[in-house]
Design an enzyme around this catalytic site. Sequence first.
Site, PDB file in Angstrom:
ATOM      1  N   PRO A 271       0.851  -1.194   0.000  1.00 26.69           N
ATOM      2  CA  PRO A 271       0.000   0.000   0.000  1.00 26.69           C
ATOM      3  C   PRO A 271       0.885   1.243   0.000  1.00 26.69           C
ATOM      4  O   PRO A 271       1.304   1.741   1.044  1.00 26.69           O
ATOM      5  CB  PRO A 271      -0.793  -0.131   1.303  1.00 26.69           C
ATOM      6  CG  PRO A 271       0.098  -0.916   2.201  1.00 26.69           C
ATOM      7  CD  PRO A 271       0.922  -1.821   1.340  1.00 26.69           C
ATOM      8  N   ASP A 444       6.106   2.682   1.523  1.00 35.13           N
ATOM      9  CA  ASP A 444       5.173   1.665   1.994  1.00 35.13           C
ATOM     10  C   ASP A 444       4.515   2.197   3.268  1.00 35.13           C
ATOM     11  O   ASP A 444       5.182   2.389   4.289  1.00 35.13           O
ATOM     12  CB  ASP A 444       5.941   0.364   2.265  1.00 35.13           C
ATOM     13  CG  ASP A 444       5.030  -0.807   2.616  1.00 35.13           C
ATOM     14  OD1 ASP A 444       3.889  -0.558   3.043  1.00 35.13           O
ATOM     15  OD2 ASP A 444       5.478  -1.965   2.473  1.00 35.13           O
ATOM     16  N   HIS A 445       3.208   2.412   3.199  1.00 35.75           N
ATOM     17  CA  HIS A 445       2.521   3.016   4.342  1.00 35.75           C
ATOM     18  C   HIS A 445       2.459   2.082   5.543  1.00 35.75           C
ATOM     19  O   HIS A 445       2.077   2.506   6.645  1.00 35.75           O
ATOM     20  CB  HIS A 445       1.097   3.428   3.936  1.00 35.75           C
ATOM     21  CG  HIS A 445       0.719   4.795   4.376  1.00 35.75           C
ATOM     22  ND1 HIS A 445       0.946   5.252   5.655  1.00 35.75           N
ATOM     23  CD2 HIS A 445       0.134   5.830   3.723  1.00 35.75           C
ATOM     24  CE1 HIS A 445       0.511   6.494   5.772  1.00 35.75           C
ATOM     25  NE2 HIS A 445       0.019   6.885   4.602  1.00 35.75           N
ATOM     26  N   ARG A 446       2.847   0.829   5.381  1.00 37.76           N
ATOM     27  CA  ARG A 446       2.865  -0.095   6.505  1.00 37.76           C
ATOM     28  C   ARG A 446       4.041   0.161   7.428  1.00 37.76           C
ATOM     29  O   ARG A 446       3.997  -0.170   8.617  1.00 37.76           O
ATOM     30  CB  ARG A 446       2.905  -1.546   6.010  1.00 37.76           C
ATOM     31  CG  ARG A 446       1.670  -1.970   5.219  1.00 37.76           C
ATOM     32  CD  ARG A 446       1.872  -3.359   4.621  1.00 37.76           C
ATOM     33  NE  ARG A 446       2.996  -3.400   3.680  1.00 37.76           N
ATOM     34  CZ  ARG A 446       3.392  -4.493   3.026  1.00 37.76           C
ATOM     35  NH1 ARG A 446       2.748  -5.647   3.225  1.00 37.76           N
ATOM     36  NH2 ARG A 446       4.408  -4.440   2.190  1.00 37.76           N
ATOM     37  N   CYS A 448       5.629   3.198   7.934  1.00 37.58           N
ATOM     38  CA  CYS A 448       5.610   4.502   8.586  1.00 37.58           C
ATOM     39  C   CYS A 448       4.404   5.296   8.117  1.00 37.58           C
ATOM     40  O   CYS A 448       3.749   4.936   7.127  1.00 37.58           O
ATOM     41  CB  CYS A 448       6.899   5.291   8.306  1.00 37.58           C
ATOM     42  SG  CYS A 448       7.070   5.828   6.596  1.00 37.58           S
TER      43      CYS A 448
END
Length: 474
Positions: A271, A444-446, A448
Site C-alpha cells: 500500500p 510503503d505506508h505499513r 511509517c
Amino acid sequence: MAQVLEFKLPDLGEGLTEAEIVRWLVEVGDVVAIDQPVVEVETAKAMVEVPCPYGGVVTARFGEEGTELPVGAPLLTVAVGESSGPAAEGGDEGSGSGNVLVGYGTGAPPARRRRVRPTNGAGASSGPSVPAVAGASGALRGAGAVDGARVLDGVALADGGAVSGGTARAGAVPDAGSGPAVAGGPVPVISPLVRRLARENGVDLRRLPGSGPEGLILRADVESAIERGARRTEAAPAPSSAAVADGVRIPLKGVRGAVADKLSRSRREIPDATCWVDADATELMRARTAMNAAGGPKISLLALLARICTAALARYPELNSTVDMAAREVVRLDQVHLGFAAQTERGLVVPVVRDAHARDAESLTAEFARLTEAARTGALTPGELTGGTFTLNNYGVFGVDGSTPIINHPEAAMLGVGRIVPKPWVHEGELAVRQVVQLSLTFDHRVCDGGAAGGFLRYVADCVERPTVLLRTL
C-alpha cells in the site's frame, strides 16, 4: 575406459528457475578443463557464464542459442577418462570439481580448447582419442559407423545427439569438424544483443549478409533488415474487413519478464503513497563544481544524492526496512544497500551498491560507474542485482520533472529525482532564477506514516538546498 557424464543446468541461486542460452563457448569435440566456462546464459537477473565441473571431451550439447531451459535440464555431456588429455588437469581421472553453482571454480586458468577430429574408420585420428564408452546396454568401441550413427572417437552420435548407454540424446549440435556449415550451424555474430534483437523481430541471421569484418553481422545490419521488413508490411495490401489483427506479441521473459513480475507483486502487496517537494539545487550544483575543481576523481551528482539518502536514512531508519507479512513484522535493516534504476537495452535493471552508508562521495561515484558499465554490457551478476534495501531513481535523465514510481519489492521506499532546470524562485526575499529540482518519495505506508515520510523528504530537500547540513553526519 572413459565415462560419459551429463552436466545439467545448475541452480543459479536467487530463486532463479530457468535460463536462456545466449552463446555456446564450446562445441562438440572440444576438450574442456575442469571448471571451464562452457555456455553463457541469461537469467532474469543477469548474463552469466556457466562452468562445467568435468574435464574431458564434449560429446553433445542440448539446446540451440535462444532456447530457454529449466534448472536441472541437461546442458551437455562430457567423455572423461584416462585419455581425456589435458582436460583432466586439476583433478583426478574421471572426476569433477564438484562445483555446480555459477561463479564457483578452481580459479586455475582453463586449458586451451582443442578440436578432437572424428575418424572415418577404425584407424587412429590425428588428435587425442577418447577410449571406448561403456553404456548400460553394451559398449561402443572403435570409430566409424555404429547402427547409422556418427562416431566421435568411440562416442556414437545419432541424429545430432550423443549415445550414452545405448540411448540417443536429441537436440545436440553436430560437431563443426564433420563438414561445411549448414542451416543449423554457427552464424558470424558476436554480440548477444544482436542475436536477441534479431530473434525478437523475426530476422533470420543465416540469410542476412554482414557488413562487419569477415562478414560479421552488426546491429546496424539487423536494424536495416527490420526496417526493410516494416516497409514491406506497409506496402502490403490491407487485410479484408473479416481479418482481425493480432498485433505484435513480445514475450515477457528474461529481465523484462522478471521486472514485470516484481512490479506486479509490488502493486498487489504494497500500500504505497507518494509525497513530493520542489527544492533549490543551486548550492548543491555549486558545491559539486567546487569539489571537481579541487582536483582528484570527479564526483557525480548521483553520488552526492546517494550520500544525502544515506544520511536521511540514518535519521529515519523505518524507511530502510522490509515487511514480513508471514510474521506480521516490520524488519528494520542495519545496512543500506542502495539500488539505483538503470535503463539498458535489455530493459530496466536495478544494480545495488553494497554498504552505501559506509562510502564517501568518491567511493560512491566509482561504484556507480562500475555497475552502470556492467549493466550496459549485460555483465551484472545476480548478486549485484539483488539485496537492495532502498532505491534511488534519477528519472531526470529522461527530461521529466516528476514521477510516482512503483516500489522495488520487497523494499519499503524509493526516492525519485527529476531534472534540474532553471526556474523563477524566491531566494533571500527576492525573485531570482535558480536551479530547481522536484524530489518525490514513494513509501510503503505499513512501515511509517506521513510524518516520517515527510520528515525524510524534507531533510533530503534541506541537504540539496544547503549541502553544509551534511557536515553534521561526516
